[in-house]
Design an enzyme around this catalytic site. Structure first.
Site, PDB file in Angstrom:
ATOM      1  N   ASP A  23       0.857  -1.204   0.000  1.00 36.89           N
ATOM      2  CA  ASP A  23       0.000   0.000   0.000  1.00 36.89           C
ATOM      3  C   ASP A  23       0.890   1.251   0.000  1.00 36.89           C
ATOM      4  O   ASP A  23       0.870   2.061   0.918  1.00 36.89           O
ATOM      5  CB  ASP A  23      -0.943   0.011   1.210  1.00 36.89           C
ATOM      6  CG  ASP A  23      -0.196   0.008   2.545  1.00 36.89           C
ATOM      7  OD1 ASP A  23      -0.809   0.402   3.564  1.00 36.89           O
ATOM      8  OD2 ASP A  23       1.004  -0.350   2.574  1.00 36.89           O
ATOM      9  N   ASP A  28       6.848   1.189   2.019  1.00 34.63           N
ATOM     10  CA  ASP A  28       6.571   0.217   0.940  1.00 34.63           C
ATOM     11  C   ASP A  28       7.468   0.512  -0.259  1.00 34.63           C
ATOM     12  O   ASP A  28       8.020  -0.388  -0.886  1.00 34.63           O
ATOM     13  CB  ASP A  28       5.126   0.327   0.467  1.00 34.63           C
ATOM     14  CG  ASP A  28       4.097   0.155   1.564  1.00 34.63           C
ATOM     15  OD1 ASP A  28       3.921   1.093   2.364  1.00 34.63           O
ATOM     16  OD2 ASP A  28       3.506  -0.930   1.636  1.00 34.63           O
ATOM     17  N   ASN A  50      -2.493   2.751   3.556  1.00 32.68           N
ATOM     18  CA  ASN A  50      -1.901   4.089   3.779  1.00 32.68           C
ATOM     19  C   ASN A  50      -2.740   5.174   3.101  1.00 32.68           C
ATOM     20  O   ASN A  50      -2.851   6.284   3.603  1.00 32.68           O
ATOM     21  CB  ASN A  50      -0.471   4.123   3.241  1.00 32.68           C
ATOM     22  CG  ASN A  50       0.481   3.367   4.150  1.00 32.68           C
ATOM     23  OD1 ASN A  50       0.296   3.348   5.365  1.00 32.68           O
ATOM     24  ND2 ASN A  50       1.462   2.702   3.560  1.00 32.68           N
ATOM     25  N   THR A 134       3.182  -6.020   2.473  1.00 35.69           N
ATOM     26  CA  THR A 134       3.520  -4.869   3.340  1.00 35.69           C
ATOM     27  C   THR A 134       2.320  -3.949   3.563  1.00 35.69           C
ATOM     28  O   THR A 134       2.486  -2.772   3.895  1.00 35.69           O
ATOM     29  CB  THR A 134       4.679  -4.063   2.720  1.00 35.69           C
ATOM     30  OG1 THR A 134       4.254  -3.555   1.435  1.00 35.69           O
ATOM     31  CG2 THR A 134       5.922  -4.916   2.568  1.00 35.69           C
ATOM     32  N   PHE A 175      -1.075  -1.374  12.395  1.00 34.47           N
ATOM     33  CA  PHE A 175      -1.958  -0.833  11.357  1.00 34.47           C
ATOM     34  C   PHE A 175      -2.364  -1.857  10.288  1.00 34.47           C
ATOM     35  O   PHE A 175      -3.548  -1.981   9.962  1.00 34.47           O
ATOM     36  CB  PHE A 175      -1.277   0.376  10.695  1.00 34.47           C
ATOM     37  CG  PHE A 175      -2.082   1.021   9.617  1.00 34.47           C
ATOM     38  CD1 PHE A 175      -1.733   0.869   8.288  1.00 34.47           C
ATOM     39  CD2 PHE A 175      -3.201   1.789   9.929  1.00 34.47           C
ATOM     40  CE1 PHE A 175      -2.467   1.480   7.277  1.00 34.47           C
ATOM     41  CE2 PHE A 175      -3.956   2.411   8.925  1.00 34.47           C
ATOM     42  CZ  PHE A 175      -3.587   2.243   7.602  1.00 34.47           C
ATOM     43  N   ASN A 176      -1.407  -2.573   9.692  1.00 32.65           N
ATOM     44  CA  ASN A 176      -1.734  -3.469   8.577  1.00 32.65           C
ATOM     45  C   ASN A 176      -2.749  -4.537   8.987  1.00 32.65           C
ATOM     46  O   ASN A 176      -3.643  -4.886   8.219  1.00 32.65           O
ATOM     47  CB  ASN A 176      -0.472  -4.153   8.041  1.00 32.65           C
ATOM     48  CG  ASN A 176       0.404  -3.204   7.239  1.00 32.65           C
ATOM     49  OD1 ASN A 176      -0.053  -2.148   6.787  1.00 32.65           O
ATOM     50  ND2 ASN A 176       1.667  -3.542   7.091  1.00 32.65           N
ATOM     51  N   HIS A 249       9.606   0.018   8.393  1.00 34.94           N
ATOM     52  CA  HIS A 249       8.827  -1.197   8.698  1.00 34.94           C
ATOM     53  C   HIS A 249       8.847  -2.203   7.534  1.00 34.94           C
ATOM     54  O   HIS A 249       9.294  -3.328   7.684  1.00 34.94           O
ATOM     55  CB  HIS A 249       7.362  -0.819   8.959  1.00 34.94           C
ATOM     56  CG  HIS A 249       7.147   0.078  10.140  1.00 34.94           C
ATOM     57  ND1 HIS A 249       7.408  -0.283  11.446  1.00 34.94           N
ATOM     58  CD2 HIS A 249       6.681   1.348  10.208  1.00 34.94           C
ATOM     59  CE1 HIS A 249       7.105   0.718  12.258  1.00 34.94           C
ATOM     60  NE2 HIS A 249       6.659   1.719  11.535  1.00 34.94           N
ATOM     61  N   ASP A 250       8.356  -1.790   6.375  1.00 36.53           N
ATOM     62  CA  ASP A 250       8.160  -2.726   5.255  1.00 36.53           C
ATOM     63  C   ASP A 250       9.472  -3.225   4.670  1.00 36.53           C
ATOM     64  O   ASP A 250       9.545  -4.331   4.124  1.00 36.53           O
ATOM     65  CB  ASP A 250       7.340  -2.052   4.145  1.00 36.53           C
ATOM     66  CG  ASP A 250       5.950  -1.699   4.619  1.00 36.53           C
ATOM     67  OD1 ASP A 250       5.330  -0.785   4.036  1.00 36.53           O
ATOM     68  OD2 ASP A 250       5.475  -2.324   5.581  1.00 36.53           O
TER      69      ASP A 250
HETATM   70  O1  RIB Z   1       2.346  -0.292  10.834  1.00 36.98           O
HETATM   71  C1  RIB Z   1       3.246  -0.054   9.782  1.00 36.98           C
HETATM   72  C2  RIB Z   1       2.640  -0.430   8.468  1.00 36.98           C
HETATM   73  O2  RIB Z   1       1.531   0.406   8.187  1.00 36.98           O
HETATM   74  C3  RIB Z   1       3.592  -0.247   7.273  1.00 36.98           C
HETATM   75  O3  RIB Z   1       3.310  -1.222   6.320  1.00 36.98           O
HETATM   76  C4  RIB Z   1       3.235   1.114   6.738  1.00 36.98           C
HETATM   77  O4  RIB Z   1       3.499   1.232   5.339  1.00 36.98           O
HETATM   78  C5  RIB Z   1       1.758   1.139   6.978  1.00 36.98           C
HETATM   79  O5  RIB Z   1       1.140   0.450   5.903  1.00 36.98           O
HETATM   80 CA    CA Z   2       2.814  -0.597   4.015  1.00 41.29          CA
END
Ligand code: RIB
Ligand code: CA
Length: 336
Positions: A23, A28, A50, A134, A175-176, A249-250
């Site tokens: 996303d 990403d 996102n 991701t 979040f994901n 993160h990703d």
């Molecule tokens: O929590 C982090 C995730 O949420 C990452 O993948 C970032 O790109 C958002 O999508």
């Molecule tokens: Ca992401």
């Protein structure tokens, strides 16, 4: 010149085929930059998270144009989570989802086949592929719903999501996973081998404004693109959560797919909470087979404790080799 590190990985992964489900999203984008140089990417599928599906799909096209990889197909996926209303994250990624770099509207177009269909067809065609995920897991779960047999054709899912400690979107949920808990529940119960980069791991990939100066020193088109991404992302993170830097993160999920030595993990049972008033979207990691002290202390040897709870369904990343991670990332960016 492709760096030595990348040569080794291309040899090892040369035949392994991947779909990136994402996303984009600043982190990403950098995950795509890393993966595209080392792995055989059959396609990119996009999912709302996102930002909305239109925006993250446009961003994926823009990223491929920056990387001069217009041949990689982009298949738009779902704008709606399975059950709950879409939540987006403009406070971190901006109104475009990729604020910061100034990029032209993409000349390349997205494919007509939707993400879930593309995933199902690609697995059936290539027999064994792996996924780097991701974003929310909506596309993957929908593909499994569409074509249950593909669970045997997906070798591994390297995903960013969840946490072996605490969340970010809520105290419990990352979040994901939070965006689409039902889809995540489907994937975590599919039997497909999962390598989970949770927040406990990805927070080790933290970069400050000082750290990203190296991208200006590398001074090529891709490094300056990454600089503009992270300059914005660090600023938005500081404004939103008062953190003076950003977490890649990703990129951790892509890095694990490129070099499995970068992350130490523990096999655990992970279940996705769907009903908790305060914990919906939590990735509940069962650490009980460890000695119960600090999971990281058990990393160097499997504990002899009898396993309690259900059998593991996931390798939960616990320790990132930070130096090797950034060396791989910067070498890869340098090689564009
Ligand atoms: O929590 C982090 C995730 O949420 C990452 O993948 C970032 O790109 C958002 O999508
Ligand atoms: Ca992401």
């Amino acid at each position: 010149m492709v760096p030595q590190h990348a040569n080794i990985e291309i040899k090892e992964h040369g035949m392994r085929k991947f779909i990136i489900d994402c996303d984009p999203g600043h982190d990403d984008a950098i995950a795509i930059i890393l993966a595209a140089k080392h792995l055989d990417i059959l396609g990119i599928t996009t999912v709302a998270g996102n930002q909305t599906i239109e925006k993250v799909t446009t961003n994926a096209l823009k990223i491929l144009e920056v990387l001069q990889l217009p041949h990689i197909p982009v298949h738009p996926g779902s704008n709606n989570p399975w059950i709950q209303k879409l939540e987006i994250a403009p406070q971190f990624h901006g109104t475009t989802g990729l604020d910061g770099p100034v990029l032209p509207a993409p000349a390349i177009q997205p494919q007509k086949t939707c993400a879930a269909q593309f995933i199902a067809e690609t697995v059936k065609k290539h027999k064994r592929i792996s996924i780097i995920a991701t974003g929310a897991l909506t596309n993957l779960a929908t593909a499994l719903q569409l074509e249950p047999s593909i669970s045997n054709g997906i070798e591994e899912i390297f995903m960013m999501g969840g946490s072996a400690t605490f969340g970010n979107w809520t105290p419990a949920a990352e979040f994901n996973i939070y965006v689409d808990p039902e889809a995540a529940h489907k994937v975590f119960n599919s039997g497909i081998p999962i390598k989970m980069c949770g927040l406990n791991l990805t927070r080790q990939s933290y970069v400050s404004r000082k750290d990203i100066e190296i991208l200006r020193e590398i001074n090529n088109k891709v490094s300056l693109f990454c600089y503009d991404l992270l300059d914005f992302f660090i600023g938005s993170t500081q404004k939103s959560v008062n953190l003076p830097g950003g977490n890649l993160h990703d990129v951790c999920a892509a890095a694990w797919a490129v070099d499995k030595t970068l992350i130490k993990s523990m096999d655990m049972h992970v279940q996705i909470e769907l009903n908790g008033k305060y914990t919906r979207g939590m990735a509940v990691c069962d650490h009980r087979h460890l000695r119960g002290t600090d999971p990281e202390n058990d990393l160097d040897h499997q504990t002899s404790m009898p396993r309690r709870g259900q059998a593991p369904n996931c390798a939960v990343g616990l320790e990132l080799d930070v130096e090797a991670f950034f060396s791989l990332l910067y070498d890869t960016i340098r090689s564009y």
